[in-house]
Design a protein around this motif. Sequence first.
Motif, PDB file in Angstrom:
ATOM      1  N   THR A 183       3.871   6.855   7.529  1.00  0.00           N
ATOM      2  CA  THR A 183       4.810   5.843   8.031  1.00  0.00           C
ATOM      3  C   THR A 183       4.125   4.717   8.799  1.00  0.00           C
ATOM      4  N   ASP A 184       2.844   4.864   9.090  1.00  0.00           N
ATOM      5  CA  ASP A 184       2.091   3.822   9.793  1.00  0.00           C
ATOM      6  C   ASP A 184       1.716   2.734   8.782  1.00  0.00           C
ATOM      7  N   VAL A 185       2.348   1.563   8.888  1.00  0.00           N
ATOM      8  CA  VAL A 185       2.134   0.499   7.898  1.00  0.00           C
ATOM      9  C   VAL A 185       0.708  -0.031   7.891  1.00  0.00           C
ATOM     10  N   THR A 186      -0.073   0.255   8.925  1.00  0.00           N
ATOM     11  CA  THR A 186      -1.458  -0.221   8.958  1.00  0.00           C
ATOM     12  C   THR A 186      -2.434   0.800   8.366  1.00  0.00           C
ATOM     13  N   SER A 187      -1.928   1.969   7.995  1.00  0.00           N
ATOM     14  CA  SER A 187      -2.776   3.024   7.432  1.00  0.00           C
ATOM     15  C   SER A 187      -3.143   2.705   5.984  1.00  0.00           C
ATOM     16  N   SER A 210       3.334   0.735   0.379  1.00  0.00           N
ATOM     17  CA  SER A 210       4.259  -0.360   0.660  1.00  0.00           C
ATOM     18  C   SER A 210       5.294  -0.485  -0.449  1.00  0.00           C
ATOM     19  N   PRO A 211       6.536  -0.772  -0.087  1.00  0.00           N
ATOM     20  CA  PRO A 211       7.504  -1.067  -1.143  1.00  0.00           C
ATOM     21  C   PRO A 211       7.121  -2.393  -1.799  1.00  0.00           C
ATOM     22  N   VAL A 271       6.007 -12.142  -0.861  1.00  0.00           N
ATOM     23  CA  VAL A 271       6.675 -12.647   0.329  1.00  0.00           C
ATOM     24  C   VAL A 271       6.887 -11.511   1.338  1.00  0.00           C
ATOM     25  N   ALA A 272       6.327 -11.689   2.519  1.00  0.00           N
ATOM     26  CA  ALA A 272       6.472 -10.737   3.623  1.00  0.00           C
ATOM     27  C   ALA A 272       7.519 -11.287   4.581  1.00  0.00           C
ATOM     28  N   ALA A 273       8.721 -10.709   4.542  1.00  0.00           N
ATOM     29  CA  ALA A 273       9.829 -11.235   5.342  1.00  0.00           C
ATOM     30  C   ALA A 273      10.426 -10.195   6.278  1.00  0.00           C
ATOM     31  N   ARG A 297       5.207  -7.981   7.284  1.00  0.00           N
ATOM     32  CA  ARG A 297       4.395  -8.973   7.989  1.00  0.00           C
ATOM     33  C   ARG A 297       3.220  -8.306   8.694  1.00  0.00           C
ATOM     34  N   GLN A 298       3.449  -7.121   9.275  1.00  0.00           N
ATOM     35  CA  GLN A 298       2.359  -6.423   9.953  1.00  0.00           C
ATOM     36  C   GLN A 298       1.325  -5.935   8.941  1.00  0.00           C
ATOM     37  N   ARG A 299       1.767  -5.433   7.808  1.00  0.00           N
ATOM     38  CA  ARG A 299       0.851  -4.913   6.777  1.00  0.00           C
ATOM     39  C   ARG A 299       0.066  -6.050   6.132  1.00  0.00           C
TER      40      ARG A 299
END
Length: 183
Positions: free
Chosen positions: A40-44, A49-50, A73-75, A80-82
Amino acid sequence: MKTPRWLAPLLLPLLLGACQQEAQGQQPSTPPAPVRPPVTDVTSKDYVSPPLPRAHVRLKDAFGGVHRVEVEVAATPDSRQRGLMWRTELAEGKGMLFLFPSQEMQGFWMRNTLISLDIIFITSDLHIAGVVSRAVPKTLDSRSVGAPSQYVLEVPAGWAEKKGVRKGAQVEFEGVSTISIAP
């Protein structure tokens, strides 16, 4: 070593069961592998990612030409963090467009970003506020242009200079108006 008499009646059913499974072509049962919870850590690196919406950005250069970039597009806060973390390449003509709910000072880092990028900051009235050229990968330094922006476009390192895209240039979005921006 001799098997004690009292142990034989206990082993016999086990051996017969295994032989019966083997004769029927079945493997003796093994316990199922433990199920790993999703990351669940988006930086891992292992985060899945979806899929992101796709669109296009058109940027005018200093000579009147127009350059079109196909973007993811990161909205959302997570997308945006990933950003482009863990990517090993970004093809020419491709990029990522970050949409923010309002115009403000934006700062971008390169944590877990493995490739150098140009970071183009775009105002709410669709003009380039500034460009950070060739951002060094894998750093936590905040990069900004010292002016507010609502949108940020990341493209391969050196792209903006090569195309003559500079501060003040006009920008157009294609296929972005239907994408919801999450705070």
